[in-house]
Design a protein around this motif. Structure first.
Motif, PDB file in Angstrom:
ATOM      1  N   VAL A   1       0.817  -1.223   0.000  1.00  0.00           N
ATOM      2  CA  VAL A   1       0.000   0.000   0.000  1.00  0.00           C
ATOM      3  C   VAL A   1       0.848   1.270   0.000  1.00  0.00           C
ATOM      4  O   VAL A   1       0.294   2.369   0.109  1.00  0.00           O
ATOM      5  CB  VAL A   1      -0.948   0.011   1.226  1.00  0.00           C
ATOM      6  CG1 VAL A   1      -1.982  -1.081   1.120  1.00  0.00           C
ATOM      7  CG2 VAL A   1      -0.162  -0.113   2.525  1.00  0.00           C
TER       8      VAL A   1
ATOM      9  N   VAL B   1      -0.125   3.677  -2.722  1.00  0.00           N
ATOM     10  CA  VAL B   1      -1.483   4.196  -2.505  1.00  0.00           C
ATOM     11  C   VAL B   1      -1.467   5.274  -1.431  1.00  0.00           C
ATOM     12  O   VAL B   1      -2.182   6.287  -1.535  1.00  0.00           O
ATOM     13  CB  VAL B   1      -2.429   3.039  -2.102  1.00  0.00           C
ATOM     14  CG1 VAL B   1      -3.823   3.556  -1.804  1.00  0.00           C
ATOM     15  CG2 VAL B   1      -2.482   1.997  -3.208  1.00  0.00           C
ATOM     16  N   LEU B   2      -0.659   5.072  -0.377  1.00  0.00           N
ATOM     17  CA  LEU B   2      -0.611   6.036   0.720  1.00  0.00           C
ATOM     18  C   LEU B   2       0.021   7.360   0.302  1.00  0.00           C
ATOM     19  O   LEU B   2      -0.136   8.356   1.009  1.00  0.00           O
ATOM     20  CB  LEU B   2       0.175   5.439   1.887  1.00  0.00           C
ATOM     21  CG  LEU B   2      -0.459   4.226   2.571  1.00  0.00           C
ATOM     22  CD1 LEU B   2       0.509   3.599   3.560  1.00  0.00           C
ATOM     23  CD2 LEU B   2      -1.753   4.600   3.274  1.00  0.00           C
TER      24      LEU B   2
ATOM     25  N   ILE C   1      -0.789   8.911  -2.427  1.00  0.00           N
ATOM     26  CA  ILE C   1      -1.772   9.648  -3.222  1.00  0.00           C
ATOM     27  C   ILE C   1      -2.589  10.546  -2.296  1.00  0.00           C
ATOM     28  O   ILE C   1      -3.126  10.084  -1.286  1.00  0.00           O
ATOM     29  CB  ILE C   1      -2.694   8.677  -3.979  1.00  0.00           C
ATOM     30  CG1 ILE C   1      -1.872   7.776  -4.908  1.00  0.00           C
ATOM     31  CG2 ILE C   1      -3.757   9.437  -4.763  1.00  0.00           C
ATOM     32  CD1 ILE C   1      -2.685   6.683  -5.561  1.00  0.00           C
TER      33      ILE C   1
ATOM     34  N   THR D   1      -6.140   9.641   0.059  1.00  0.00           N
ATOM     35  CA  THR D   1      -6.340   8.211   0.332  1.00  0.00           C
ATOM     36  C   THR D   1      -6.976   8.033   1.709  1.00  0.00           C
ATOM     37  O   THR D   1      -6.548   8.633   2.690  1.00  0.00           O
ATOM     38  CB  THR D   1      -5.003   7.462   0.267  1.00  0.00           C
ATOM     39  OG1 THR D   1      -4.494   7.547  -1.066  1.00  0.00           O
ATOM     40  CG2 THR D   1      -5.169   6.006   0.643  1.00  0.00           C
TER      41      THR D   1
ATOM     42  N   ALA E   1      -2.402  11.090   3.181  1.00  0.00           N
ATOM     43  CA  ALA E   1      -3.605  10.275   3.358  1.00  0.00           C
ATOM     44  C   ALA E   1      -4.414  10.773   4.548  1.00  0.00           C
ATOM     45  O   ALA E   1      -3.924  11.513   5.406  1.00  0.00           O
ATOM     46  CB  ALA E   1      -3.225   8.807   3.553  1.00  0.00           C
TER      47      ALA E   1
ATOM     48  N   ASP F   1      -9.662   2.998   1.090  1.00  0.00           N
ATOM     49  CA  ASP F   1      -8.660   2.391   0.215  1.00  0.00           C
ATOM     50  C   ASP F   1      -7.842   1.322   0.937  1.00  0.00           C
ATOM     51  O   ASP F   1      -7.312   0.417   0.296  1.00  0.00           O
ATOM     52  CB  ASP F   1      -7.713   3.468  -0.324  1.00  0.00           C
ATOM     53  CG  ASP F   1      -8.444   4.546  -1.098  1.00  0.00           C
ATOM     54  OD1 ASP F   1      -8.813   4.287  -2.254  1.00  0.00           O
ATOM     55  OD2 ASP F   1      -8.654   5.636  -0.534  1.00  0.00           O
ATOM     56  N   TYR F   2      -7.711   1.460   2.247  1.00  0.00           N
ATOM     57  CA  TYR F   2      -6.892   0.531   3.030  1.00  0.00           C
ATOM     58  C   TYR F   2      -7.495   0.422   4.423  1.00  0.00           C
ATOM     59  O   TYR F   2      -7.763   1.434   5.073  1.00  0.00           O
ATOM     60  CB  TYR F   2      -5.453   1.043   3.094  1.00  0.00           C
ATOM     61  CG  TYR F   2      -4.525   0.266   4.000  1.00  0.00           C
ATOM     62  CD1 TYR F   2      -4.467  -1.123   3.963  1.00  0.00           C
ATOM     63  CD2 TYR F   2      -3.670   0.928   4.877  1.00  0.00           C
ATOM     64  CE1 TYR F   2      -3.604  -1.822   4.784  1.00  0.00           C
ATOM     65  CE2 TYR F   2      -2.795   0.243   5.691  1.00  0.00           C
ATOM     66  CZ  TYR F   2      -2.762  -1.139   5.650  1.00  0.00           C
ATOM     67  OH  TYR F   2      -1.903  -1.832   6.462  1.00  0.00           O
TER      68      TYR F   2
ATOM     69  N   GLY G   1      -9.327  -2.015  -3.172  1.00  0.00           N
ATOM     70  CA  GLY G   1      -8.774  -1.663  -1.876  1.00  0.00           C
ATOM     71  C   GLY G   1      -8.142  -2.865  -1.181  1.00  0.00           C
ATOM     72  O   GLY G   1      -8.409  -4.014  -1.528  1.00  0.00           O
TER      73      GLY G   1
END
Length: 384
Positions: free
Chosen positions: A132, A135-136, A138, A141, A164, A203-204, A235
């Protein structure tokens, strides 16, 4: 004659600028050498000042601590350690993300509620194992932490990945909650009633040690299914659990664990949940890329700074469960303390460790409508 003189004078005037340039370069080299010498002298002075300051601080710390280097404690449960050395070596672990800078427990006071978090962070070299990181990074998030406790995990993540947004849910706010980062929110809720967020919100999602709170059936419905519901398509969820069948158990350790396992089983809680999580995730048929990693958590001084921190967390847990566990084992408080003291000695003698496990997976993307139509036709044909 004239030609020779004119040519010599011409050559002399022609090469004069080159000589000047060479002189300028030599001057620059000399100036640079002098500057380097001055900088080296300044560095030496600053290093001398730092070393003298460190020596003074060490002298003051040793004078304030006294001549004795060990502290003896009577009660092995309520104490931080039965025999702690103030001159113990510092255990440090440096990574590229500069997350870890550890000192021994005897030199750094750590709140008991944070010991568990620090032990896991030190063991796994990170606050997460799931993929992740990108993703973190972005902005916007959404991250959810179930059973967030004192918020140590949330604040660490918010420091490392500030773009995030983080939300922590728990049944009640921990008194030891750290100062929250601006991108961290906490909400008090009853997790037995589900997650109070709409579908496809995060997302997480991270959940840690909920296996000692929920029964096996509740874990499947209230934890796994609810996490999948609030996860966005694509996710990622990450589940962290530990089992209560430890490695290299001694007689005293086995007796304490047997009593604790009987308490969990009495409340319909599975003391060995982590091996079943993979099967639970597959049966949902809504997640993919199911993966797991396991590592033993050392308990005791034999495991260095990590083992010391983990041992302190276990001591705190046994102290909190003293009344209920002693009653379950039908022993007195003094007998319980003696049993715990023997178990702590076994930690170092037998090199006891606690198995910890992480499961992570990805929520499936929605299937196209054409595929849904085909499945409906097949169902109708099968029914006919």
């Amino acid at each position: 004659m004239g030609n020779c003189v004119s040519s010599s004078s011409h050559t002399s005037t022609k090469f004069k600028p080159k000589k000047r340039k060479l002189q300028r370069r030599s001057d620059l080299k000399r100036i640079l050498k002098e500057r380097d010498k001055i900088l080296e002298k300044q560095k030496d002075k600053t290093l001398d000042q730092k070393t003298s300051g460190k020596q003074k601080s060490r002298q003051t710390s040793t004078s304030s601590s006294g001549q004795t280097s060990t502290t003896l404690v009577v009660d092995p449960i309520t104490s931080s350690s039965s025999t702690t050395s103030q001159t113990s070596t510092t255990h440090r672990l440096s990574t590229s993300s500069s997350l870890f800078s550890w000192k021994s427990i005897s030199q750094q006071q750590i709140e008991p509620s944070k010991l568990q978090h620090y032990a896991l962070k030190y063991l796994w070299h990170s606050n997460f194992v799931a993929p992740v990181r990108e993703v973190l990074m972005i902005p916007g998030t959404m991250v959810l932490d179930l059973g967030c406790g004192n918020g140590s995990w949330l604040n660490d993540m918010a420091n490392d990945f500030p773009l995030a947004n983080y939300i922590g849910l728990d049944s009640e706010e921990d008194i030891a909650w750290e100062r929250r980062q601006p991108n961290v929110d906490f909400f008090e809720t009853d997790l037995f009633n589900g997650i109070p967020y709409p579908d496809n919100s995060f997302d997480y999602v991270h959940a840690r040690f909920l296996g000692t709170i929920f029964t096996q059936r509740q874990y499947r419905k209230k934890v796994i299914n609810e996490i999948i519901r609030v996860l966005k398509p694509g996710g990622i969820m990450e589940l962290v659990e530990s089992d209560f069948y430890w490695n290299n158990e001694g007689p005293a350790t086995a007796q304490l664990l047997e009593g604790y396992r009987s308490l969990l089983i009495e409340n319909q809680i599975n003391p060995n949940l982590s091996p079943s999580l993979g099967n639970f995730l597959r049966k949902t048929e809504r997640v993919t890329n199911i993966q797991t990693e396991s590592r033993p958590l050392p308990l005791g001084l034999w495991g260095g700074g990590l083992g010391n921190i983990a041992c302190e967390a276990v001591k705190k847990g046994l102290a909190d469960a003293k009344i209920s566990l002693a009653r379950r084992m039908e022993i007195s408080g003094l007998e319980y303390n003696q049993l715990c003291a023997e178990a702590f000695q076994e930690f170092d003698q037998l090199k006891v460790s606690m198995p910890t496990c992480r499961w992570f997976c990805t929520k499936m993307l929605p299937k196209p409508r054409s595929h849904l139509k085909l499945t409906r036709r097949r169902l109708t044909l099968e029914n006919n």
